[in-house]
Design an enzyme around this catalytic site. Sequence first.
Site, PDB file in Angstrom:
ATOM      1  N   ARG A  46       0.847  -1.199   0.000  1.00 51.47           N
ATOM      2  CA  ARG A  46       0.000   0.000   0.000  1.00 51.47           C
ATOM      3  C   ARG A  46       0.883   1.252   0.000  1.00 51.47           C
ATOM      4  O   ARG A  46       0.612   2.223  -0.683  1.00 51.47           O
ATOM      5  CB  ARG A  46      -0.958   0.024   1.201  1.00 51.47           C
ATOM      6  CG  ARG A  46      -1.643   1.388   1.370  1.00 51.47           C
ATOM      7  CD  ARG A  46      -2.903   1.390   2.212  1.00 51.47           C
ATOM      8  NE  ARG A  46      -2.834   0.555   3.392  1.00 51.47           N
ATOM      9  CZ  ARG A  46      -2.144   0.824   4.500  1.00 51.47           C
ATOM     10  NH1 ARG A  46      -1.423   1.933   4.592  1.00 51.47           N
ATOM     11  NH2 ARG A  46      -2.143  -0.011   5.511  1.00 51.47           N
ATOM     12  N   TYR A  98     -17.515  15.673 -16.005  1.00 45.50           N
ATOM     13  CA  TYR A  98     -17.767  14.230 -16.049  1.00 45.50           C
ATOM     14  C   TYR A  98     -18.813  13.875 -14.990  1.00 45.50           C
ATOM     15  O   TYR A  98     -18.696  14.302 -13.832  1.00 45.50           O
ATOM     16  CB  TYR A  98     -16.446  13.490 -15.796  1.00 45.50           C
ATOM     17  CG  TYR A  98     -16.598  12.002 -15.660  1.00 45.50           C
ATOM     18  CD1 TYR A  98     -16.903  11.220 -16.766  1.00 45.50           C
ATOM     19  CD2 TYR A  98     -16.458  11.373 -14.425  1.00 45.50           C
ATOM     20  CE1 TYR A  98     -17.058   9.852 -16.647  1.00 45.50           C
ATOM     21  CE2 TYR A  98     -16.608  10.007 -14.301  1.00 45.50           C
ATOM     22  CZ  TYR A  98     -16.905   9.248 -15.413  1.00 45.50           C
ATOM     23  OH  TYR A  98     -17.060   7.896 -15.294  1.00 45.50           O
ATOM     24  N   ASP A 170      -8.231  18.105 -14.596  1.00 41.32           N
ATOM     25  CA  ASP A 170      -8.504  16.749 -15.070  1.00 41.32           C
ATOM     26  C   ASP A 170      -8.165  16.739 -16.565  1.00 41.32           C
ATOM     27  O   ASP A 170      -8.870  17.326 -17.381  1.00 41.32           O
ATOM     28  CB  ASP A 170      -9.980  16.401 -14.819  1.00 41.32           C
ATOM     29  CG  ASP A 170     -10.319  14.967 -15.252  1.00 41.32           C
ATOM     30  OD1 ASP A 170      -9.625  14.427 -16.135  1.00 41.32           O
ATOM     31  OD2 ASP A 170     -11.296  14.407 -14.710  1.00 41.32           O
ATOM     32  N   LYS A 195      -8.775   5.593 -19.652  1.00 40.04           N
ATOM     33  CA  LYS A 195      -9.129   6.088 -20.984  1.00 40.04           C
ATOM     34  C   LYS A 195      -7.897   6.080 -21.902  1.00 40.04           C
ATOM     35  O   LYS A 195      -7.371   5.027 -22.173  1.00 40.04           O
ATOM     36  CB  LYS A 195      -9.765   7.476 -20.848  1.00 40.04           C
ATOM     37  CG  LYS A 195     -10.773   7.598 -19.686  1.00 40.04           C
ATOM     38  CD  LYS A 195     -12.043   6.805 -19.874  1.00 40.04           C
ATOM     39  CE  LYS A 195     -12.913   6.703 -18.635  1.00 40.04           C
ATOM     40  NZ  LYS A 195     -13.320   7.968 -18.019  1.00 40.04           N
TER      41      LYS A 195
HETATM   42  C1  LIG Z   1     -13.777   8.362 -16.746  1.00 41.93           C
HETATM   43  C2  LIG Z   1     -13.455   9.699 -16.211  1.00 41.93           C
HETATM   44  C3  LIG Z   1     -13.233   9.889 -14.840  1.00 41.93           C
HETATM   45  C4  LIG Z   1     -13.373   8.761 -13.839  1.00 41.93           C
HETATM   46  O1  LIG Z   1     -12.377   7.797 -13.997  1.00 41.93           O
HETATM   47  P1  LIG Z   1     -12.583   6.222 -13.647  1.00 41.93           P
HETATM   48  O2  LIG Z   1     -11.265   5.645 -14.050  1.00 41.93           O
HETATM   49  O3  LIG Z   1     -13.738   5.746 -14.447  1.00 41.93           O
HETATM   50  O4  LIG Z   1     -12.837   6.136 -12.188  1.00 41.93           O
HETATM   51  C5  LIG Z   1     -12.897  11.163 -14.408  1.00 41.93           C
HETATM   52  N1  LIG Z   1     -12.793  12.196 -15.273  1.00 41.93           N
HETATM   53  C6  LIG Z   1     -13.009  12.045 -16.595  1.00 41.93           C
HETATM   54  C7  LIG Z   1     -12.872  13.224 -17.491  1.00 41.93           C
HETATM   55  C8  LIG Z   1     -13.346  10.799 -17.113  1.00 41.93           C
HETATM   56  O5  LIG Z   1     -13.586  10.671 -18.423  1.00 41.93           O
END
Ligand SMILES: *Cc1c(COP(=O)(O)O)cnc(C)c1O
Length: 378
Positions: A46, A98, A170, A195
């Site tokens: 961890r 999101y 983000d 992604k």
């Molecule tokens: C998918 C996504 C998230 C969340 O991420 P996860 O890996 O699904 O928990 C946060 N911000 C954006 C812009 C996303 O496309």
Amino acid sequence: MNIATQAVQIGLEWDTRTGAVTVPVYQTATFRHPGLGQSTGYDYSRSCNPTRQALEDGIARLDGAARGFAYSSGMAAITNLLMLFTSGDHLIVTEDLYGGTCRLFDKIFTQYGLTFTYVDTCDIAAVTAAIQPSTKGVFVETLTNPLLKFTDLTAVSAICKANNLLLIADNTFLTPYLLRPLDLGADIAVYSATKYLAGHNDTVSGLVTVKDPQLAEKVYFHQNSVGAVLGPQDSWLTIRGIKTLGIRMDRQQENAGLIAEWLAAHPRITKVYYPGLDSHPDHDLMKRQSRGFCAMISFEVDKHELVEQILLKTNLISFAESLGGVESLMTFPEVQTHADIPPELRARLGINNVLLRLSVGIEDCDDLIEDLRQALEG
Ligand SMILES: *Cc1c(COP(=O)(O)O)cnc(C)c1O
């Protein structure tokens, strides 16, 4: 060194004992101590795991950060960052957010006394106007979803510096390959590596990069205390994915540019959102700040009935959530990804019952266009 090259290098020199070209999956929970009060640098997974560390060092290098951190999902990463704030703090947030992040802020963190104001962060005056005495941070998406609006990070970061606000970006859609938020003044960048970064629709993972070493120490304290860390196998998959980030993104963008033009010319498509098109309002700004436009396209069809027809009739393009991977995916934001956005806000943003979102993959572009054509006209 180009980001594409740096990405390939991740983990390459990790195993000096055997010279293994890829970092091994250190599938271990704990590590033997060489002696009393001694450590190999690894005590418990961890706190630190070598495979995860290779990924964390790698993303830090790609983003020009002091340190990087890997979490069990993008949401876990964002949760950890929100823990930098305390009860009574106020944050300014991109309104076209999101859906999962919106849910986390509104349904979870408001319970702990945080407050949020949603503004169009493309409108710099609106960001300034939203500042309150208790404002401590600004959370933006560099490129929003599904309407693909681009935030001027340089301008927002100037406001943050002047008002002593923490700027979190983000950068899931653009990745360090196209834009490095810390270079443009953000304090922290966060990624759903699920992604584009991991890029193969095979793992859920989250990454964070932090510019300032002292702030990074704080983020590490939270990461280790909360424990939502990325496991060794998923860290390895994320590294493997990142190695091909450059060529994937190049191919996906090339496909997206051609598909966006094709859609824009189709009589049954009434609107196309793709920042690579000259007609997109943020096209010029994005050209200056970003090395590309990524490969997400949203578009409106002329009748709601066509939505279901397209989702069910496409053969190559899968009807599925998520985005950024090698496989092309399509979704219906109003019902699927953005159901947690309040209906009034959805309506104002333009997330309606004729809007579809397409994540363009690496398939042959003519095949993708043919798939769309037969679904639209079928
Ligand atoms: C998918 C996504 C998230 C969340 O991420 P996860 O890996 O699904 O928990 C946060 N911000 C954006 C812009 C996303 O496309």
